[in-house]
Every structure is written in structure tokens, then in C-alpha cells.
Design an enzyme around this catalytic site. Sequence first.
Site, PDB file in Angstrom:
ATOM      1  N   ASP A  47      52.453  39.325 -10.779  1.00 52.34           N
ATOM      2  CA  ASP A  47      53.596  38.819 -11.547  1.00 52.34           C
ATOM      3  C   ASP A  47      53.493  39.358 -12.977  1.00 52.34           C
ATOM      4  O   ASP A  47      52.441  39.288 -13.608  1.00 52.34           O
ATOM      5  CB  ASP A  47      53.593  37.282 -11.550  1.00 52.34           C
ATOM      6  CG  ASP A  47      54.915  36.710 -12.003  1.00 52.34           C
ATOM      7  OD1 ASP A  47      55.562  36.024 -11.187  1.00 52.34           O
ATOM      8  OD2 ASP A  47      55.321  36.947 -13.164  1.00 52.34           O
ATOM      9  N   ILE A  48      54.616  39.885 -13.464  1.00 55.15           N
ATOM     10  CA  ILE A  48      54.624  40.535 -14.786  1.00 55.15           C
ATOM     11  C   ILE A  48      54.420  39.527 -15.927  1.00 55.15           C
ATOM     12  O   ILE A  48      53.949  39.874 -17.000  1.00 55.15           O
ATOM     13  CB  ILE A  48      55.952  41.326 -14.957  1.00 55.15           C
ATOM     14  CG1 ILE A  48      55.812  42.465 -15.929  1.00 55.15           C
ATOM     15  CG2 ILE A  48      57.099  40.405 -15.321  1.00 55.15           C
ATOM     16  CD1 ILE A  48      56.977  43.448 -15.892  1.00 55.15           C
ATOM     17  N   GLN A  80      64.402  29.324  -9.220  1.00 58.51           N
ATOM     18  CA  GLN A  80      64.415  30.717  -8.750  1.00 58.51           C
ATOM     19  C   GLN A  80      65.152  31.599  -9.757  1.00 58.51           C
ATOM     20  O   GLN A  80      66.265  31.263 -10.184  1.00 58.51           O
ATOM     21  CB  GLN A  80      65.099  30.816  -7.374  1.00 58.51           C
ATOM     22  CG  GLN A  80      64.981  32.213  -6.760  1.00 58.51           C
ATOM     23  CD  GLN A  80      65.531  32.294  -5.330  1.00 58.51           C
ATOM     24  OE1 GLN A  80      66.213  31.378  -4.871  1.00 58.51           O
ATOM     25  NE2 GLN A  80      65.238  33.395  -4.657  1.00 58.51           N
ATOM     26  N   HIS A 118      60.284  35.378  -2.233  1.00 52.43           N
ATOM     27  CA  HIS A 118      58.931  35.667  -2.700  1.00 52.43           C
ATOM     28  C   HIS A 118      58.116  34.391  -2.727  1.00 52.43           C
ATOM     29  O   HIS A 118      58.651  33.297  -2.900  1.00 52.43           O
ATOM     30  CB  HIS A 118      58.936  36.323  -4.082  1.00 52.43           C
ATOM     31  CG  HIS A 118      59.683  35.537  -5.121  1.00 52.43           C
ATOM     32  ND1 HIS A 118      61.056  35.592  -5.236  1.00 52.43           N
ATOM     33  CD2 HIS A 118      59.259  34.672  -6.053  1.00 52.43           C
ATOM     34  CE1 HIS A 118      61.436  34.782  -6.210  1.00 52.43           C
ATOM     35  NE2 HIS A 118      60.370  34.203  -6.724  1.00 52.43           N
ATOM     36  N   HIS A 150      54.808  32.725  -4.675  1.00 50.25           N
ATOM     37  CA  HIS A 150      53.866  32.819  -5.803  1.00 50.25           C
ATOM     38  C   HIS A 150      52.488  32.344  -5.342  1.00 50.25           C
ATOM     39  O   HIS A 150      52.375  31.308  -4.659  1.00 50.25           O
ATOM     40  CB  HIS A 150      54.272  31.870  -6.932  1.00 50.25           C
ATOM     41  CG  HIS A 150      55.587  32.144  -7.576  1.00 50.25           C
ATOM     42  ND1 HIS A 150      55.707  32.778  -8.792  1.00 50.25           N
ATOM     43  CD2 HIS A 150      56.857  31.831  -7.199  1.00 50.25           C
ATOM     44  CE1 HIS A 150      56.983  32.835  -9.132  1.00 50.25           C
ATOM     45  NE2 HIS A 150      57.702  32.273  -8.189  1.00 50.25           N
TER      46      HIS A 150
HETATM   47  P1  5GP Z   1      61.078  32.854  -9.439  1.00 49.48           P
HETATM   48  O1  5GP Z   1      61.416  32.396 -10.837  1.00 49.48           O
HETATM   49  O2  5GP Z   1      62.290  33.520  -8.833  1.00 49.48           O
HETATM   50  O3  5GP Z   1      60.443  31.826  -8.572  1.00 49.48           O
HETATM   51  O4  5GP Z   1      59.951  33.960  -9.632  1.00 49.48           O
HETATM   52  C1  5GP Z   1      60.222  35.274 -10.025  1.00 49.48           C
HETATM   53  C2  5GP Z   1      58.947  35.809 -10.629  1.00 49.48           C
HETATM   54  O5  5GP Z   1      59.076  37.215 -10.718  1.00 49.48           O
HETATM   55  C3  5GP Z   1      58.647  35.292 -12.052  1.00 49.48           C
HETATM   56  O6  5GP Z   1      57.389  34.646 -12.064  1.00 49.48           O
HETATM   57  C4  5GP Z   1      58.697  36.558 -12.905  1.00 49.48           C
HETATM   58  O7  5GP Z   1      57.714  36.558 -13.929  1.00 49.48           O
HETATM   59  C5  5GP Z   1      58.480  37.662 -11.905  1.00 49.48           C
HETATM   60  N1  5GP Z   1      59.158  38.906 -12.242  1.00 49.48           N
HETATM   61  C6  5GP Z   1      60.440  39.043 -12.670  1.00 49.48           C
HETATM   62  N2  5GP Z   1      60.732  40.347 -12.848  1.00 49.48           N
HETATM   63  C7  5GP Z   1      59.612  41.032 -12.513  1.00 49.48           C
HETATM   64  C8  5GP Z   1      59.290  42.430 -12.500  1.00 49.48           C
HETATM   65  O8  5GP Z   1      60.096  43.307 -12.826  1.00 49.48           O
HETATM   66  N3  5GP Z   1      58.029  42.758 -12.113  1.00 49.48           N
HETATM   67  C9  5GP Z   1      57.106  41.827 -11.751  1.00 49.48           C
HETATM   68  N4  5GP Z   1      55.912  42.277 -11.387  1.00 49.48           N
HETATM   69  N5  5GP Z   1      57.370  40.507 -11.750  1.00 49.48           N
HETATM   70  C10 5GP Z   1      58.610  40.122 -12.129  1.00 49.48           C
END
Ligand code: 5GP
Length: 140
Positions: free
Chosen positions: A33-34, A96, A102, A104
Site C-alpha cells: 500500500d502506497i 472504499q 482488494h 488489506h
Molecule cells: P480502500 O480505501 O479502497 O479500502 O483502500 C485503497 C488503498 O489503496 C488505500 O489504502 C490506498 O493507500 C491504496 N492506494 C491508492 N492508490 C494507490 C496506488 O496508486 N498504489 C498503491 N500501491 N496503493 C494505492
Amino acid sequence: MSESAKCIFCKIVRGDIPAVKVREDEATLVFMDIQPASPGHALVIPKTHAADLYEIAETDLNIVTATVQRAARAMRQALAPDGIRIVQTNGAAAGQTVFHYHVHLIPMREGQKLGTHGRAPADTEDLKALAARIREAWEG
Ligand code: 5GP
Ligand code: ZN
């Protein structure tokens, strides 16, 4: 434009944008995760686009789940966290932000109070070092 053409995780799968990868197989990709909630925070995705749990095909869901288990075992061995939090979000109201299914994996330390999202982007070299440790444990 198709969902997959504009999806950031599909772009990572295609290699159109960079990511620090841990491991991949035909159907799944594990990458860092970035913006990690804790050091080692990784994501597991199916390579085939599906927005969320409602949409993902059962076969992909099962394959992703098997990869999550392997990634968690490797993460436990490599980083020795006290626990690993598994989070999967569906819909903006659930937190999300990327609409490609995805999971985590967030390494946790005793007493730590963490959300799912980190506050700042990580240093790429740090992510590469953590990914290498997880990969080495995975591959034995
Ligand atoms: P969500 O918020 O949808 O549950 O999780 C999305 C995750 O993707 C977040 O933790 C965010 O930091 C990560 N993320 C978003 N854009 C990118 C990216 O371009 N590269 C990587 N490696 N992680 C990303
Ligand atoms: Zn996608």
C-alpha cells in the site's frame, strides 16, 4: 472508457503505473500500500477487474482468499507482528476509495490503535525493503 481502462489497480496489473510488488501469480497480485497504515501494509487483488465483493466472481474470490492466507503467513514470518488485521471495504460509506476489489493486510502491534488508511505516502525504498522481506519468507 471501460471500468478497467480507468481503474488504478488495473493500471498496476498492466504495468502502466508502478507499484512495489511482493508477489504475483496468474490470477492475483500482492503489492505494498502506497500510504500504509503501518509498516508492511499490503494489498491483495484479483488481476481481473471487479469493483467489490458484490461483483467479484466466486472463483476469483476463492483464489484471492487463498493468496491472502499465504501473504499473511509470509508477513507473520517476515515481520513478526503481534497480529494482522484483514480489512475489505465495499462502498464509499465503508471507506472504499479504490473500486477494484482488494484485501488489506495490516501488521499490528500490541496496543496499537490504527485505522485502515495511513496519513502519508511511504518512502519507496522502505516499501521495497519490506516487500523483499515478505517475499523471501514466502518463497522460503
Ligand atoms: P480502500 O480505501 O479502497 O479500502 O483502500 C485503497 C488503498 O489503496 C488505500 O489504502 C490506498 O493507500 C491504496 N492506494 C491508492 N492508490 C494507490 C496506488 O496508486 N498504489 C498503491 N500501491 N496503493 C494505492
Ligand atoms: Zn480494476
